[in-house]
Enzyme design. Structure first.
Site, PDB file in Angstrom:
ATOM      1  N   GLY A 119       0.817  -1.219   0.000  1.00 56.49           N
ATOM      2  CA  GLY A 119       0.000   0.000   0.000  1.00 56.49           C
ATOM      3  C   GLY A 119       0.850   1.268   0.000  1.00 56.49           C
ATOM      4  N   TYR A 120       0.158   2.373   0.192  1.00 60.12           N
ATOM      5  CA  TYR A 120       0.798   3.697   0.096  1.00 60.12           C
ATOM      6  C   TYR A 120       1.958   3.838   1.090  1.00 60.12           C
ATOM      7  CZ  TYR A 120       0.935   8.857   0.679  1.00 60.12           C
ATOM      8  OH  TYR A 120       1.322  10.167   0.790  1.00 60.12           O
ATOM      9  N   ASN A 175      -6.361  -3.079  -1.636  1.00 56.30           N
ATOM     10  CA  ASN A 175      -6.322  -1.657  -1.980  1.00 56.30           C
ATOM     11  C   ASN A 175      -4.970  -1.286  -2.586  1.00 56.30           C
ATOM     12  OD1 ASN A 175      -7.618   0.890  -2.024  1.00 56.30           O
ATOM     13  ND2 ASN A 175      -6.457   1.547  -0.219  1.00 56.30           N
ATOM     14  N   SER A 195      -3.296   5.834  14.398  1.00 54.07           N
ATOM     15  CA  SER A 195      -3.736   7.074  13.751  1.00 54.07           C
ATOM     16  C   SER A 195      -4.057   8.129  14.795  1.00 54.07           C
ATOM     17  CB  SER A 195      -5.003   6.750  12.957  1.00 54.07           C
ATOM     18  OG  SER A 195      -5.644   7.920  12.554  1.00 54.07           O
ATOM     19  N   TYR A 205     -13.941   2.969  11.732  1.00 55.30           N
ATOM     20  CA  TYR A 205     -12.506   2.890  11.405  1.00 55.30           C
ATOM     21  C   TYR A 205     -11.667   3.325  12.618  1.00 55.30           C
ATOM     22  CZ  TYR A 205      -7.924   4.348   9.853  1.00 55.30           C
ATOM     23  OH  TYR A 205      -6.561   4.514   9.773  1.00 55.30           O
ATOM     24  N   LYS A 225      -8.864   1.201  15.237  1.00 53.62           N
ATOM     25  CA  LYS A 225      -7.498   1.602  15.628  1.00 53.62           C
ATOM     26  C   LYS A 225      -7.378   1.636  17.151  1.00 53.62           C
ATOM     27  CE  LYS A 225      -5.602   2.063  11.632  1.00 53.62           C
ATOM     28  NZ  LYS A 225      -4.683   1.035  11.180  1.00 53.62           N
ATOM     29  N   ASN A 260      -9.510  11.606   0.738  1.00 52.57           N
ATOM     30  CA  ASN A 260      -8.577  12.514   1.417  1.00 52.57           C
ATOM     31  C   ASN A 260      -8.249  13.725   0.548  1.00 52.57           C
ATOM     32  OD1 ASN A 260      -7.491   9.505   2.507  1.00 52.57           O
ATOM     33  ND2 ASN A 260      -7.923  11.071   4.026  1.00 52.57           N
ATOM     34  N   LEU A 261      -7.817  14.777   1.225  1.00 56.89           N
ATOM     35  CA  LEU A 261      -7.629  16.066   0.554  1.00 56.89           C
ATOM     36  C   LEU A 261      -6.590  16.020  -0.569  1.00 56.89           C
ATOM     37  CD1 LEU A 261      -8.217  19.105   0.426  1.00 56.89           C
ATOM     38  CD2 LEU A 261      -6.461  19.425   2.180  1.00 56.89           C
ATOM     39  N   ARG A 296      -4.693  20.852   9.855  1.00 55.81           N
ATOM     40  CA  ARG A 296      -4.198  19.483  10.026  1.00 55.81           C
ATOM     41  C   ARG A 296      -2.678  19.487  10.021  1.00 55.81           C
ATOM     42  NH1 ARG A 296      -8.633  19.088  11.114  1.00 55.81           N
ATOM     43  NH2 ARG A 296     -10.266  17.652  10.427  1.00 55.81           N
ATOM     44  N   ARG A 337     -17.981  18.932   6.671  1.00 57.17           N
ATOM     45  CA  ARG A 337     -18.144  17.473   6.586  1.00 57.17           C
ATOM     46  C   ARG A 337     -18.355  16.938   8.004  1.00 57.17           C
ATOM     47  NH1 ARG A 337     -13.216  13.969   4.081  1.00 57.17           N
ATOM     48  NH2 ARG A 337     -12.200  14.682   5.980  1.00 57.17           N
TER      49      ARG A 337
HETATM   50  P1  NAD Z   1      -3.316   1.416   1.949  1.00 54.90           P
HETATM   51  O1  NAD Z   1      -4.724   0.994   1.757  1.00 54.90           O
HETATM   52  O2  NAD Z   1      -2.606   2.011   0.789  1.00 54.90           O
HETATM   53  O3  NAD Z   1      -2.446   0.181   2.494  1.00 54.90           O
HETATM   54  C1  NAD Z   1      -2.997  -0.854   3.260  1.00 54.90           C
HETATM   55  C2  NAD Z   1      -2.588  -2.158   2.609  1.00 54.90           C
HETATM   56  O4  NAD Z   1      -3.086  -3.242   3.362  1.00 54.90           O
HETATM   57  C3  NAD Z   1      -3.117  -2.297   1.192  1.00 54.90           C
HETATM   58  O5  NAD Z   1      -2.054  -2.661   0.337  1.00 54.90           O
HETATM   59  C4  NAD Z   1      -4.145  -3.423   1.295  1.00 54.90           C
HETATM   60  O6  NAD Z   1      -4.255  -4.176   0.108  1.00 54.90           O
HETATM   61  C5  NAD Z   1      -3.584  -4.216   2.441  1.00 54.90           C
HETATM   62  N1  NAD Z   1      -4.552  -5.032   3.181  1.00 54.90           N
HETATM   63  C6  NAD Z   1      -5.718  -4.652   3.771  1.00 54.90           C
HETATM   64  N2  NAD Z   1      -6.291  -5.705   4.382  1.00 54.90           N
HETATM   65  C7  NAD Z   1      -5.484  -6.781   4.152  1.00 54.90           C
HETATM   66  C8  NAD Z   1      -5.530  -8.141   4.539  1.00 54.90           C
HETATM   67  N3  NAD Z   1      -6.546  -8.631   5.240  1.00 54.90           N
HETATM   68  N4  NAD Z   1      -4.528  -8.950   4.142  1.00 54.90           N
HETATM   69  C9  NAD Z   1      -3.490  -8.477   3.423  1.00 54.90           C
HETATM   70  N5  NAD Z   1      -3.374  -7.186   3.050  1.00 54.90           N
HETATM   71  C10 NAD Z   1      -4.365  -6.349   3.416  1.00 54.90           C
HETATM   72  O7  NAD Z   1      -3.285   2.400   3.189  1.00 54.90           O
HETATM   73  P2  NAD Z   1      -2.086   3.272   3.765  1.00 54.90           P
HETATM   74  O8  NAD Z   1      -2.458   4.685   3.605  1.00 54.90           O
HETATM   75  O9  NAD Z   1      -0.805   2.776   3.259  1.00 54.90           O
HETATM   76  O10 NAD Z   1      -2.235   2.934   5.305  1.00 54.90           O
HETATM   77  C11 NAD Z   1      -1.477   1.922   5.941  1.00 54.90           C
HETATM   78  C12 NAD Z   1      -1.941   1.794   7.377  1.00 54.90           C
HETATM   79  O11 NAD Z   1      -1.808   3.069   8.013  1.00 54.90           O
HETATM   80  C13 NAD Z   1      -3.421   1.418   7.509  1.00 54.90           C
HETATM   81  O12 NAD Z   1      -3.556   0.545   8.600  1.00 54.90           O
HETATM   82  C14 NAD Z   1      -4.100   2.747   7.808  1.00 54.90           C
HETATM   83  O13 NAD Z   1      -5.256   2.581   8.566  1.00 54.90           O
HETATM   84  C15 NAD Z   1      -3.021   3.444   8.624  1.00 54.90           C
HETATM   85  N6  NAD Z   1      -3.141   4.917   8.577  1.00 54.90           N
HETATM   86  C16 NAD Z   1      -3.206   5.552   7.366  1.00 54.90           C
HETATM   87  C17 NAD Z   1      -3.334   6.928   7.333  1.00 54.90           C
HETATM   88  C18 NAD Z   1      -3.457   7.656   6.022  1.00 54.90           C
HETATM   89  O14 NAD Z   1      -3.936   8.797   6.011  1.00 54.90           O
HETATM   90  N7  NAD Z   1      -3.032   7.086   4.891  1.00 54.90           N
HETATM   91  C19 NAD Z   1      -3.363   7.663   8.522  1.00 54.90           C
HETATM   92  C20 NAD Z   1      -3.275   6.976   9.743  1.00 54.90           C
HETATM   93  C21 NAD Z   1      -3.168   5.601   9.744  1.00 54.90           C
HETATM   94  C1  WQD Z   2      -8.109  16.867   5.554  1.00 53.67           C
HETATM   95  C2  WQD Z   2      -8.814  18.210   5.560  1.00 53.67           C
HETATM   96  C3  WQD Z   2     -11.210  18.081   5.396  1.00 53.67           C
HETATM   97  C4  WQD Z   2     -11.330  16.439   1.359  1.00 53.67           C
HETATM   98  C5  WQD Z   2      -8.397  11.310   7.680  1.00 53.67           C
HETATM   99  C6  WQD Z   2      -8.856  10.293   8.688  1.00 53.67           C
HETATM  100  C7  WQD Z   2      -7.773  10.048   9.698  1.00 53.67           C
HETATM  101  C8  WQD Z   2      -6.459   9.682   9.007  1.00 53.67           C
HETATM  102  C9  WQD Z   2      -6.088  10.651   7.940  1.00 53.67           C
HETATM  103  C10 WQD Z   2      -6.359   7.314   8.849  1.00 53.67           C
HETATM  104  C11 WQD Z   2     -10.082  18.223   6.413  1.00 53.67           C
HETATM  105  C12 WQD Z   2     -10.614  18.759   4.189  1.00 53.67           C
HETATM  106  C13 WQD Z   2     -10.882  16.937   2.565  1.00 53.67           C
HETATM  107  C14 WQD Z   2     -12.053  17.294   0.473  1.00 53.67           C
HETATM  108  C15 WQD Z   2     -11.800  19.078   2.063  1.00 53.67           C
HETATM  109  N1  WQD Z   2      -6.566   8.426   8.322  1.00 53.67           N
HETATM  110  N2  WQD Z   2     -11.122  18.239   2.904  1.00 53.67           N
HETATM  111  N3  WQD Z   2     -12.251  18.591   0.873  1.00 53.67           N
HETATM  112  O1  WQD Z   2     -10.101  13.935   7.782  1.00 53.67           O
HETATM  113  O2  WQD Z   2      -7.935  14.953   8.610  1.00 53.67           O
HETATM  114  O3  WQD Z   2      -8.112  12.528   8.360  1.00 53.67           O
HETATM  115  O4  WQD Z   2      -7.197  10.824   7.034  1.00 53.67           O
HETATM  116  O5  WQD Z   2      -6.144   7.057   9.980  1.00 53.67           O
HETATM  117  O6  WQD Z   2      -8.228   9.035  10.526  1.00 53.67           O
HETATM  118  O7  WQD Z   2     -10.018  10.774   9.331  1.00 53.67           O
HETATM  119  O8  WQD Z   2      -8.019  13.890   6.339  1.00 53.67           O
HETATM  120  O9  WQD Z   2      -7.534  14.296   3.979  1.00 53.67           O
HETATM  121  O10 WQD Z   2      -9.877  13.592   4.643  1.00 53.67           O
HETATM  122  O11 WQD Z   2      -9.068  15.859   5.243  1.00 53.67           O
HETATM  123  O12 WQD Z   2     -12.009  20.254   2.358  1.00 53.67           O
HETATM  124  O13 WQD Z   2     -12.503  16.880  -0.606  1.00 53.67           O
HETATM  125  O14 WQD Z   2      -9.245  18.498   4.228  1.00 53.67           O
HETATM  126  O15 WQD Z   2     -12.377  18.722   5.804  1.00 53.67           O
HETATM  127  O16 WQD Z   2     -10.149  19.483   7.022  1.00 53.67           O
HETATM  128  P1  WQD Z   2      -8.649  13.908   7.850  1.00 53.67           P
HETATM  129  P2  WQD Z   2      -8.637  14.345   4.967  1.00 53.67           P
END
Ligand code: NAD
Ligand code: WQD
Length: 338
Positions: A10-11, A35, A124, A149, A153, A199-200, A231, A292
């Site tokens: 993933g990312y 994903n 998170s 979600y 966590k 996400n933004l 943020r 939102r």
């Molecule tokens: P992502 O979706 O790009 O990566 C998650 C990966 O996990 C994907 O490659 C998906 O295919 C894999 N996956 C999901 N369920 C699976 C399973 N059962 N078996 C095997 N693979 C599985 O997301 P990301 O942005 O890289 O996030 C990684 C982690 O960080 C996640 O747990 C997410 O909740 C957490 N996180 C992300 C953010 C964010 O904003 N991106 C913020 C805080 C926390």
């Molecule tokens: C950022 C800002 C929106 C989209 C989320 C999860 C959090 C974590 C990170 C996993 C906010 C604004 C967004 C749009 C907008 N993920 N926005 N127009 O909500 O801070 O956090 O991702 O753990 O748990 O909740 O991130 O990127 O969605 O939003 O104005 O089309 O951008 O209101 O202020 P958020 P986001």
């Protein structure tokens, strides 16, 4: 060290794989591509000139995971495997609880059965909830989450903490990410959201590249300097480097350590849009829409603990984040798809 990245295609996982390889570690990835796609890891291999052992498997599948853990004998596991779309988690809570909690339990069971004692977990900032005001620091109690979600966590943090109380040899690092954005500076790997981005930053990039008509800014009447939400955006490569430090710390530690990964510097939605336009010399059409549901006015981190415990701090600027997000988007308008 040999590190197993659950959800590593993933990312955040793919960027972390790259940083780990560049720091001399060995990387094993298990992902079911729910994903993501194997293309991200192929590109990581091209960028680093190193190979990754890749398994296409579901981390919930205990039989398969046990075989993989027995064969690979990793020193440490990083648990990225999770579903992460907040809105979708409200529609499909059972799927979110099943996937996110089960992956965690399966990994813990397989670790116990194979003698692996180190785990770094993708938590998170969402676990701070609305009760804690920013800057959020790790000593604050977890808050009330506003969506399933977030609860997954929060629950997974508790499960991992409990496991480390019961097994004194276990080393757990809970990394609380703030808002990861950006991409590797090569523009070869990046965030590849499926469908309409939640996400933004991916939304902004897709408007700039012409895939979406305009961004809707969710509210400009918050009690913040320009009325839009604040943020703590962090460059994904800074985040990846934080994981390398966390893995190395995990090896010399017992019990649970909670660590924020953010910059500590809040920016507004308009800061993001304006900086993106300026650094990249592109237009991002936007309109102001209603708030939102569930958004908090300001969420940002206290970064002192990461500096003190890991010796890590984010280095990259908002301009770097906007430039690298755009570099990835314009070079890969359809993500990893051809
Ligand atoms: P992502 O979706 O790009 O990566 C998650 C990966 O996990 C994907 O490659 C998906 O295919 C894999 N996956 C999901 N369920 C699976 C399973 N059962 N078996 C095997 N693979 C599985 O997301 P990301 O942005 O890289 O996030 C990684 C982690 O960080 C996640 O747990 C997410 O909740 C957490 N996180 C992300 C953010 C964010 O904003 N991106 C913020 C805080 C926390
Ligand atoms: C950022 C800002 C929106 C989209 C989320 C999860 C959090 C974590 C990170 C996993 C906010 C604004 C967004 C749009 C907008 N993920 N926005 N127009 O909500 O801070 O956090 O991702 O753990 O748990 O909740 O991130 O990127 O969605 O939003 O104005 O089309 O951008 O209101 O202020 P958020 P986001």
């Amino acid at each position: 060290m040999k590190i197993l990245l659950a959800g590593g295609a993933g990312y955040i996982g793919s960027h972390t794989a790259l940083s780990l390889l560049n720091s001399g570690h060995e990387v094993v990835v298990v992902d079911n591509y729910d994903n993501s796609s194997p293309e991200s890891i192929k590109r990581v291999e091209q960028l680093t000139g190193r190979s990754v052992t890749l398994y296409e498997d579901d981390v919930k599948d205990k039989v398969r995971m046990l075989k993989i853990m027995q064969k690979e004998q990793p020193d440490c596991v990083i648990h990225f495997a999770g579903l992460k779309a907040v809105g979708e988690s409200v529609q499909q809570p059972v799927r979110y609880y099943r996937n996110n909690i089960d992956t965690t339990l399966t990994l813990l069971e397989c670790m116990a059965e194979t003698g692996c004692k180190e785990i770094v977990f993708s938590s998170s900032a969402t676990v701070y909830g609305a009760e804690n005001s920013s800057p959020c620091h790790e000593g604050m109690p977890r808050g009330i989450c506003t969506n399933p979600y977030g609860w997954t966590k929060s629950m997974m943090e508790q499960i991992l903490q409990d496991a480390s109380v019961a097994d004194k040899e276990l080393s757990v690092v809970l990394l609380r990410y703030f808002n990861p954005i950006g991409a590797h500076e090569s523009g070869r790997i990046g965030e590849d959201p499926q469908g309409i981005p939640n996400n933004l930053m991916p939304y902004v990039s897709q408007v700039a590249v012409g895939k979406r008509e305009k961004l809707t800014i969710f509210g400009d009447d918050y009690d913040t300097p320009d009325g839009t939400c604040l943020r703590d955006y962090i460059h994904v490569m800074d985040l990846a480097e934080g994981h390398v430090k966390a893995v190395e710390f995990c090896a010399h530690h017992h019990g649970t350590e909670i660590i924020n990964l953010g910059t500590g510097q809040p920016y507004s939605v308009l800061d993001i849009v304006n900086t993106f336009q300026q650094v990249n010399d592109v237009k991002v059409a936007y309109e102001i829409g209603p708030r939102r549901a569930g958004d908090l006015p300001a969420v940002y981190s206290d970064v002192h603990k990461a500096e003190r415990v890991l010796g890590w701090r984010a280095k990259r600027t908002l301009a770097d984040m906007c430039r690298d997000s755009w570099n990835w988007q314009k070079n890969n308008p359809n993500g990893y798809k051809k």
